[in-house]
Design an enzyme around this catalytic site. Structure first.
Site, PDB file in Angstrom:
ATOM      1  CE1 TYR A 144      -3.105  -2.661  -0.076  1.00  0.00           C
ATOM      2  CE2 TYR A 144      -3.954  -2.263   2.315  1.00  0.00           C
ATOM      3  CZ  TYR A 144      -4.095  -2.785   0.896  1.00  0.00           C
ATOM      4  OH  TYR A 144      -5.123  -3.740   1.036  1.00  0.00           O
ATOM      5  CE  LYS A 194       1.582 -17.748  -2.321  1.00  0.00           C
ATOM      6  NZ  LYS A 194       1.087 -19.105  -1.920  1.00  0.00           N
ATOM      7  CG  ASP A 226      -1.776 -19.888  -0.426  1.00  0.00           C
ATOM      8  OD1 ASP A 226      -0.827 -19.822   0.588  1.00  0.00           O
ATOM      9  OD2 ASP A 226      -1.547 -20.572  -1.369  1.00  0.00           O
ATOM     10  CG  ASP A 250      -7.496  -4.613   3.617  1.00  0.00           C
ATOM     11  OD1 ASP A 250      -8.564  -4.718   4.194  1.00  0.00           O
ATOM     12  OD2 ASP A 250      -7.295  -3.686   2.697  1.00  0.00           O
ATOM     13  CG  ASP A 254     -12.644  -6.976   4.695  1.00  0.00           C
ATOM     14  OD1 ASP A 254     -12.375  -6.357   6.035  1.00  0.00           O
ATOM     15  OD2 ASP A 254     -12.915  -6.326   3.919  1.00  0.00           O
TER      16      ASP A 254
END
Length: 381
Positions: A144, A194, A226, A250, A254
């Protein structure tokens, strides 16, 4: 004991933000009326409304007010009006800029399904037994904020690039916070990355392992992002504290919100190294939901996430766990009693409005709340 005076900046923002922030501020006023604490609340612009009024998503006056405040309460930013991908100024730039300017590098997102809302989750009830998560999301680094971030033309078409960058300093401070916080919980940290593909994740994992050596009493495990998406739905109770990078946090939080039945229930606290006048973290507190423009102005938004964010504000930035507990207990009481907003109600006709839910929570507060003694806390700093 001296009477505490606290200065709060409210950033209602866009969409349902003004509605849920107004509800939380009424709860704050009720807390003040039940104690000897005096609150000064000022409202400022951030996001789309700031773009409309000033041409920028984070006006200088807003930033100055936030830097001078003890804590900041935020609603939400963004909406279709400002969604043009070609726009030079976007509402989210204001939020990212504020986090960076205040040095708020860690976002704390608790996820604890309420027993009375198990049916509202898409997961089977047995999957939700004993779920009590805290996600620590790195907030001011990663993709970001990384550079270069650009578009260019190549072979007759547009190409774009975002850069995921982390330094060891950024990772270390998150890891230390994770291990220190885990010591106050169940003593287990799950670091999500990752590392099988990304070099930035390999540095993340290496650095977390190095920091872990100083916390032999805390169990550390590593999970690929994942796989974590799958595990959150299949065995969420196996996790206690999850620490991860900005982008991954993020997305995962959610997803984790569905364990509670609704995004509208979840609060968050963004903390960093800056301190307020009380010698405590000057944090930014916000629900994790978005601006929900489809229901904005209808008075049906769920204010619980914002009200619980207020509880985190009182705890972390004002050193007042008694008030935070009073709010959490009030929310627990009204949900146990069957009160529901539209996002949670099984029958739409039974849903409460934002104002009705807020009123129910205020009525569930105790008649008197002990005021905090921050003098001792300041002396310890």
């Amino acid at each position: 004991m001296e009477t505490m005076k606290a200065q709060i900046i409210a950033l209602p923002g866009d969409g349902i933000g003004p509605e849920v922030v107004a509800a939380a501020l009424e709860v704050l006023a009720a807390i003040g009326a039940r104690s000897a604490v005096t609150f000064t609340v000022e409202t400022a612009l951030l996001g789309g409304c700031a773009i409309d009024a000033t041409g920028t998503a984070l006006p200088a006056t807003t930033l100055e007010a936030c830097l001078a405040a003890d804590a900041v309460l935020l609603g939400a930013v963004g909406g279709p009006k400002w969604d043009d991908p070609a726009a030079d100024v976007r509402p989210e730039q204001g939020l990212l800029g504020l986090r960076q300017a205040l040095g708020l590098y860690a976002n704390l997102r608790p996820v604890t399904p309420h027993p009375a809302l198990i049916a509202a989750s898409p997961l089977r009830p047995e999957k939700l037994a004993n779920v009590d998560l805290l996600v620590l999301r790195e907030l001011t680094g990663g993709i970001y904020f990384g550079k270069p971030r650009e578009r260019w033309q190549e072979n007759g078409e547009w190409a774009a690039r975002d850069t995921m960058v982390y330094t060891q300093t950024e990772i270390r401070r998150m890891a230390h916070l994770a291990f220190q916080t885990a010591r106050t919980r169940r003593g287990k940290v799950t670091s999500v990355d990752k590392a099988n593909v990304l070099e930035s994740s390999r540095l993340w994992r290496q650095t977390v392992i190095e920091v872990a050596a100083g916390y032999p009493d805390v169990l550390l495990e590593h999970v690929l992002v994942d796989a974590m998406c799958m595990h959150l739905l299949n065995r969420p109770a196996d996790f206690d504290l999850i620490v991860t990078a900005n982008l991954f946090g993020d997305i995962l939080t959610d997803e984790a919100s569905m364990l509670t039945g609704s995004l509208g229930n979840l609060p968050s606290a963004s903390l960093g190294e800056g301190q307020n006048r009380l010698g405590l973290p000057r944090g930014l507190y916000e629900p994790i939901h978005g601006s929900a423009p489809d229901i904005a102005g209808r008075g049906i938004a769920n204010p619980i996430g914002t009200i619980l964010s207020l509880a985190m504000l009182l705890d972390h930035s004002l050193g007042w766990p008694e008030a935070a507990t009073a709010i959490k207990n009030a929310v627990h009481q009204v949900l146990t009693a069957g009160y529901r907003t539209a996002d949670l109600a099984a029958e739409p006709d039974a849903a409460l409005t934002t104002a009705q839910m807020k009123t129910a929570i205020i009525e569930a507060l105790p008649g008197e709340i002990p005021s905090p003694d921050n003098t001792a806390k300041r002396k310890k700093k």
